[in-house]
Design a protein around this motif. Structure first.
Motif, mmCIF file in Angstrom:
data_model
loop_
_atom_site.group_PDB
_atom_site.id
_atom_site.type_symbol
_atom_site.label_atom_id
_atom_site.label_comp_id
_atom_site.label_asym_id
_atom_site.label_seq_id
_atom_site.Cartn_x
_atom_site.Cartn_y
_atom_site.Cartn_z
ATOM 1 N N PRO A 24 0.781 -1.309 0.100
ATOM 2 C CA PRO A 24 -0.189 0.013 -0.041
ATOM 3 C C PRO A 24 0.846 1.313 0.274
ATOM 4 O O PRO A 24 0.718 2.177 -0.651
ATOM 5 C CB PRO A 24 -0.617 -0.219 1.064
ATOM 6 N N LEU A 25 2.256 0.999 0.562
ATOM 7 C CA LEU A 25 2.746 2.348 0.546
ATOM 8 C C LEU A 25 3.392 2.770 -1.086
ATOM 9 O O LEU A 25 3.639 3.758 -1.490
ATOM 10 C CB LEU A 25 4.083 1.949 1.453
ATOM 11 N N ILE A 40 -2.378 5.154 -14.828
ATOM 12 C CA ILE A 40 -2.194 5.045 -13.022
ATOM 13 C C ILE A 40 -2.586 5.286 -12.167
ATOM 14 O O ILE A 40 -2.945 4.227 -10.743
ATOM 15 C CB ILE A 40 -0.151 5.936 -12.920
ATOM 16 N N VAL A 41 -3.590 6.544 -12.137
ATOM 17 C CA VAL A 41 -4.255 6.795 -10.695
ATOM 18 C C VAL A 41 -5.342 5.643 -10.423
ATOM 19 O O VAL A 41 -5.563 5.312 -9.053
ATOM 20 C CB VAL A 41 -5.158 8.280 -10.853
ATOM 21 N N ARG A 61 -6.999 0.586 -7.157
ATOM 22 C CA ARG A 61 -7.547 -0.194 -7.157
ATOM 23 C C ARG A 61 -7.143 -1.091 -6.213
ATOM 24 O O ARG A 61 -7.799 -1.981 -5.247
ATOM 25 C CB ARG A 61 -8.102 -0.589 -8.218
ATOM 26 N N THR A 62 -6.006 -1.081 -6.121
ATOM 27 C CA THR A 62 -4.920 -1.459 -4.814
ATOM 28 C C THR A 62 -5.229 -1.769 -3.788
ATOM 29 O O THR A 62 -5.027 -1.803 -2.889
ATOM 30 C CB THR A 62 -2.991 -1.947 -5.515
ATOM 31 N N TYR A 94 -15.176 4.193 -8.128
ATOM 32 C CA TYR A 94 -14.692 3.987 -9.929
ATOM 33 C C TYR A 94 -15.200 4.917 -10.866
ATOM 34 O O TYR A 94 -14.573 5.169 -11.775
ATOM 35 C CB TYR A 94 -14.495 2.315 -9.942
ATOM 36 N N VAL A 95 -16.808 4.572 -10.173
ATOM 37 C CA VAL A 95 -17.490 5.937 -11.082
ATOM 38 C C VAL A 95 -16.542 6.973 -11.183
ATOM 39 O O VAL A 95 -16.534 7.653 -12.549
ATOM 40 C CB VAL A 95 -18.899 5.764 -10.976
#
Length: 303
Positions: free
Chosen positions: A101-102, A241-242, A247-248, A266-267
């Motif tokens: 996550p970092l 990338i964003v 998502r991750t 996401y929307v």
């Protein structure tokens, strides 16, 4: 085999973007590897090992087309190598639970920066030709190199906009010099990872796939840098990338967001991404028309 083909295509696409925009090979490739479940340190090591070959080819191609300022390469590349070695050592000592996550947070920040930077500001062109000082390039190289190793990318997203924002070097030479100096950064980061990790978690076939795709794309990218609109490309790549790194983060233990929350996010992100690309396209067309009109006004009137 299917995974290797996809990785090669991803490497090709990422190098096309990186060679023509001066950024995004590392963050794009690392984002893909993290999405496939690769250990963060191994993902960054894989990308940097592949970059040794791709940056060498890219630098040679940019040099051939006259896109490199060698003084800038030396002044930013050496401190960049020091920063990337330190970053690789730090990342190798973090646990996967902390590092994943970092790294996604770092990549998300870089993606937001790339998208907003090119959507709203485009490429500055004032102060062209003024010298770039070592006192500016040395700390820039250290920070960009450190982020590049810890985030799996960052040399271009930090270095390219900073040099462009200075307005002292024409865009094609900014991109060519950043891509060429990245060879030193990739070498130092790879050395740092290999000393800290050995070959643990590395898949050499994946390195080869990324390398092959990047080598094919590098000469074309150095030529395309004169043709593609960087503003639109920056918005598009930043959005990829964003979205991927959000998502991750949504799926990580840090958030564990419910499905309904994820869908809403996401929307909103896809809508924002589409708006950014649309804005960039319109801004590019306006700039192109303004240049054409200005050139037309300067044409001498003949009887």
């Amino acid at each position: 085999m299917r995974t290797l083909v996809l990785l090669a295509l991803a490497g090709l696409g990422a190098q096309l973007v990186d060679g023509s925009l001066g950024m995004a090979y590392g963050v794009t490739s690392t984002t893909l590897l993290l999405a496939l479940g690769t250990n963060p340190a191994a993902a960054s090591a894989t990308v940097h090992l592949a970059e040794i070959g791709t940056t060498l080819m890219s630098g040679a191609s940019h040099w051939r087309f006259g896109n490199v300022d060698w003084k800038v390469v030396a002044k930013i590349g050496v401190p960049g190598a020091v920063g990337s070695f330190l970053g690789a050592t730090v990342l190798s000592r973090l646990s996967t639970e902390v590092a994943a996550p970092l790294m996604s947070l770092i990549l998300l920040g870089l993606g937001l920066y790339v998208m907003s930077r090119f959507t709203f500001r485009g490429l500055p062109k004032d102060r062209l030709g003024q010298p770039l000082r070592r006192r500016f390039l040395t700390p820039l190289g250290l920070v960009a190199g450190f982020l590049d190793a810890t985030g799996g990318g960052g040399w271009g997203p930090v270095g390219t906009p900073a040099l462009l924002a200075s307005g002292r070097l024409e865009p094609r030479k900014v991109i060519g010099s950043i891509d060429t100096s990245e060879f030193l950064v990739a070498m130092a980061a790879s050395l740092g990872f290999l000393l800290s990790l050995g070959s643990q978690g590395l898949k050499w076939t994946w390195v080869a796939a990324f390398l092959l795709g990047g080598l094919v794309a590098a000469p074309a990218a150095a030529w395309l840098v004169r043709l593609l609109p960087p503003r639109v490309l920056g918005s598009a790549v930043g959005g990829v990338i964003v979205v991927t790194n959000v998502r991750t983060l949504l799926n990580s233990d840090w958030t564990a967001a419910p499905a309904a929350v994820g869908t809403a996010v996401y929307v909103a992100l896809y809508a924002l991404w589409a708006a950014a690309i649309t804005y960039s396209v319109r801004a590019h067309l306006r700039e192109r028309d303004a240049v054409a009109e200005s050139d037309g006004e300067r044409q001498p009137v003949t009887a």
